[in-house]
Design an enzyme around this catalytic site. Structure first.
Site, mmCIF file in Angstrom:
data_model
loop_
_atom_site.group_PDB
_atom_site.id
_atom_site.type_symbol
_atom_site.label_atom_id
_atom_site.label_comp_id
_atom_site.label_asym_id
_atom_site.label_seq_id
_atom_site.Cartn_x
_atom_site.Cartn_y
_atom_site.Cartn_z
ATOM 1 N N THR A 186 0.866 -1.191 0.000
ATOM 2 C CA THR A 186 0.000 0.000 0.000
ATOM 3 C C THR A 186 0.895 1.232 0.000
ATOM 4 O OG1 THR A 186 -0.002 0.041 2.392
ATOM 5 C CG2 THR A 186 -1.785 -1.157 1.348
ATOM 6 N N GLU A 331 -5.839 -3.363 -1.165
ATOM 7 C CA GLU A 331 -6.278 -4.484 -0.323
ATOM 8 C C GLU A 331 -7.431 -5.261 -0.950
ATOM 9 O OE1 GLU A 331 -5.547 -1.453 0.644
ATOM 10 O OE2 GLU A 331 -4.734 -1.356 2.676
ATOM 11 N N LYS A 444 -14.436 18.532 9.537
ATOM 12 C CA LYS A 444 -15.438 18.513 10.607
ATOM 13 C C LYS A 444 -15.731 19.943 11.007
ATOM 14 C CE LYS A 444 -13.751 14.044 12.055
ATOM 15 N NZ LYS A 444 -12.394 13.961 11.517
ATOM 16 N N TRP A 449 -20.068 16.936 9.121
ATOM 17 C CA TRP A 449 -18.981 16.634 8.194
ATOM 18 C C TRP A 449 -19.228 17.296 6.847
ATOM 19 C CZ3 TRP A 449 -17.568 10.720 8.753
ATOM 20 C CH2 TRP A 449 -17.070 10.507 10.057
HETATM 21 P P1 AMP Z 1 -4.886 2.492 -3.184
HETATM 22 O O1 AMP Z 1 -4.900 1.271 -2.375
HETATM 23 O O2 AMP Z 1 -3.586 3.231 -3.118
HETATM 24 O O3 AMP Z 1 -5.334 2.254 -4.576
HETATM 25 O O4 AMP Z 1 -5.934 3.505 -2.528
HETATM 26 C C1 AMP Z 1 -7.264 3.126 -2.271
HETATM 27 C C2 AMP Z 1 -8.061 4.343 -1.902
HETATM 28 O O5 AMP Z 1 -8.180 5.229 -3.007
HETATM 29 C C3 AMP Z 1 -9.473 4.057 -1.512
HETATM 30 O O6 AMP Z 1 -9.581 3.580 -0.196
HETATM 31 C C4 AMP Z 1 -10.126 5.411 -1.712
HETATM 32 O O7 AMP Z 1 -9.870 6.280 -0.628
HETATM 33 C C5 AMP Z 1 -9.405 5.931 -2.925
HETATM 34 N N1 AMP Z 1 -10.213 5.702 -4.127
HETATM 35 C C6 AMP Z 1 -10.084 4.735 -5.043
HETATM 36 N N2 AMP Z 1 -10.993 4.875 -6.027
HETATM 37 C C7 AMP Z 1 -11.731 5.961 -5.716
HETATM 38 C C8 AMP Z 1 -12.855 6.627 -6.320
HETATM 39 N N3 AMP Z 1 -13.381 6.229 -7.476
HETATM 40 N N4 AMP Z 1 -13.353 7.709 -5.675
HETATM 41 C C9 AMP Z 1 -12.840 8.143 -4.508
HETATM 42 N N5 AMP Z 1 -11.796 7.571 -3.907
HETATM 43 C C10 AMP Z 1 -11.241 6.487 -4.495
#
Ligand code: AMP
Length: 547
Positions: A186, A331, A444, A449
């Site tokens: 990650t 994940e 906040k 929110w």
């Molecule tokens: P990663 O594991 O680095 O791909 O990050 C995952 C995170 O990216 C998710 O938990 C979201 O917070 C954000 N994310 C992924 N796709 C979207 C989307 N279409 N809209 C908003 N946030 C997103």
């Protein structure tokens, strides 16, 4: 009583073997680091991946060993995906945009046996090699004629020579489908990165699910160009889904600017693509500035961060390209939800349909989700209540690599584990999920929110705005208030008051940002997401005019 069906494990090697056998001539086209276009077929890809697997095996790579990559999207990267996983090892894709120290940390944590790299990344490898003593060989992904002249990389190997050590006719082993095949860390915006370790079973199930018509909707008629890198959650599974359906694959290599991507779209008759919103900004700007049209491009998946509604409209209305808004995470392999219309939506007015398509979407079979409050109580699916988003499914992590961080799951009354995504979302009565924020980014204000994503999406719709980010700034009365940070489009002018007025009538008045700051650039993380932590750091001494 047991069913009487054949017990064939779901293995990654079967995806490529299937494509080689049933779509032997379908092409894989790659823009190479050298700049030229390389083309061959699934059959060629399979045969070379098998030889590479044999070569690795002869060099003592065993089941479970990690083979790391620092590489762009290209055919050699695809071969390593299949060779490493197919022999029973694990392909560990590393994001080259991370800091070299972080890369070295990841390589050591994963204990990679080999690391293969594109020539672009020679400086990174030179910087980390001395700090990664357990790597047995550093593989330059090129032929002998292109080998880098460096003395700073011990045990330097040439990819094409290594591959030639493998014999033809290698037979893929029948592995346990639950064994590991891929590893992806990650982004680690807080603390050290943690590894998501995919299995053959989870990867193949995800590939099936991704191909479904209401998911990515990939088919043998498609020519797919993944702009999303193979080091960003396996290019969202496309290197697995494309051979499963027999689609042509087009790899853009390092050239991710609008012009290069557009040229490949046209020359390779690309129908379908996928990427984060920021890359599409470059493409849309190029196409609009040069008054171009897409001849074959019809659909694109956009995700990784919220796709601004203005982008969905621009693609649809100006270029006839359907945007499939998708949500997922490392994940989750990564797909969780995608936004497509259902039969009952087909007669809705266009505006109402648009609102649905702007959401992050509906789960694919396999994934379940729910929203809960801070005490873990499930919240209503009414499109209004928002809470912490939890997921479960056969391609969702149950634990991080080497048990880092302990047990990440929370358990329901039936004892079933759910993965807390760290996202805050609503779910409507039809099951469409909409992210309002990362839980650490919500603003906040006065006990309520405010969604930074909503405010950003609205700002992006202003014609003078290239990029927008909204962060919470401490406020003596309201706790926090929103600050809008904007990058203007080249040559465009707009004032703070105009932007504040732009929000009028579109949101509750108290959501309106208290101030606007213009900047030259907004910091982006290694996967193209706005780095809110960095932005908050930049504005830590800033005081709102209303404070
Ligand atoms: P990663 O594991 O680095 O791909 O990050 C995952 C995170 O990216 C998710 O938990 C979201 O917070 C954000 N994310 C992924 N796709 C979207 C989307 N279409 N809209 C908003 N946030 C997103």
């Amino acid at each position: 009583m047991q069913g009487l069906m054949m017990d064939m494990p779901l293995l990654v090697s079967n995806l490529l073997r299937h494509a080689a056998r049933h779509f032997p001539d379908v092409e894989i086209v790659s823009r190479r680091v050298e700049g030229d276009l390389h083309r061959y077929s699934y059959r060629d890809c399979h045969d070379r991946a098998a030889r590479l697997a044999d070569a690795f095996t002869k060099r003592g790579v065993h089941v479970g060993d990690r083979i790391a990559t620092l590489a762009w999207n290209g055919y050699r990267h695809m071969e390593i995906y299949y060779a490493a996983a197919g022999l029973g090892g694990v392909v560990h894709t590393i994001n080259p945009r991370l800091h070299p120290e972080q890369i070295a940390w990841i390589v050591n944590h994963s204990n990679d046996a080999y690391l293969a790299f594109d020539l672009t990344f020679v400086p990174i490898v030179e910087a980390i090699a001395a700090h990664c003593p357990n790597v047995r060989g550093w593989i330059a992904m090129c032929g002998r004629d292109r080998m880098p002249a460096t003395t700073k990389i011990p045990n330097l190997l040439c990819y094409e020579e290594l591959l030639a050590e493998g014999a033809e006719g290698y037979v893929w082993p029948e592995l346990d489908e639950r064994s590991a095949c891929g590893l992806c860390y990650t982004s680690g915006t807080t603390g050290n990165p943690k590894g998501a370790l995919y299995s053959h079973r989870s990867t193949v199930l995800h590939a099936y699910a991704a191909a479904l018509p209401d998911a990515m909707g990939a088919s043998a008629r498609d020519s797919i160009l993944p702009v999303v890198p193979m080091f960003h959650v396996n290019a969202w599974g496309l290197p697995y889904t494309a051979p499963l359906v027999g689609a042509k694959l087009v790899f853009p290599g390092p050239a991710l600017d609008g012009k290069s991507i557009y040229e490949l779209f046209e020359s390779e008759k690309v129908t379908y693509s996928a990427g984060v919103p920021t890359v599409w900004l470059g493409l849309l700007q190029h196409v609009s500035a040069n008054n171009l049209r897409f001849s074959t491009f019809r659909r694109t998946v956009i995700g990784g961060s919220a796709c601004p509604p203005a982008m969905i409209r621009a693609f649809q209305e100006q270029y006839g390209v359907d945007v499939i808004h998708a949500w997922g995470m490392t994940e989750m392999s990564p797909l969780g939800t995608l936004s497509r219309l259902q039969n009952k939506h087909l007669d809705l007015p266009k505006e109402a349909q648009q609102k649905i398509l702007e959401k992050q979407g509906h789960v694919i079979f396999g994934v379940d989700m729910k929203i809960v409050d801070d005490d873990g109580r499930e919240l209503a699916w009414d499109g209004k209540a928002y809470g912490n988003l939890l997921v479960r499914g056969p391609w969702v992590v149950k634990e991080y690599f080497k048990g880092e961080g302990g047990d990440p799951l929370v358990y329901d009354a039936q004892g079933r584990g759910w993965f807390p995504t760290g996202d805050v979302a609503t779910i409507d009565a039809d099951g469409y999920m909409q992210i309002t924020d990362r839980s650490k980014d919500v603003i906040k204000s006065g006990g309520e929110w405010i969604s930074s994503i909503d405010l950003e999406n609205l700002a992006i719709a202003h014609p003078a705005v290239a990029q927008a980010a909204v962060i919470g700034i401490a406020h003596p009365k309201w706790d926090e208030r929103p600050l809008l940070v904007v990058v203007k489009k080249p040559g465009a002018e707009v004032t703070k008051d105009e932007l504040i007025r732009f929000y009028e009538g579109k949101i509750a008045k108290w959501w309106t940002p208290d101030d606007v700051q213009f900047v030259d650039a907004i910091p982006l993380g290694a996967t193209g997401k706005i780095l809110k932590t960095r932005l908050r750091e930049t504005f830590k001494d800033y005081r709102l005019p209303t404070a």
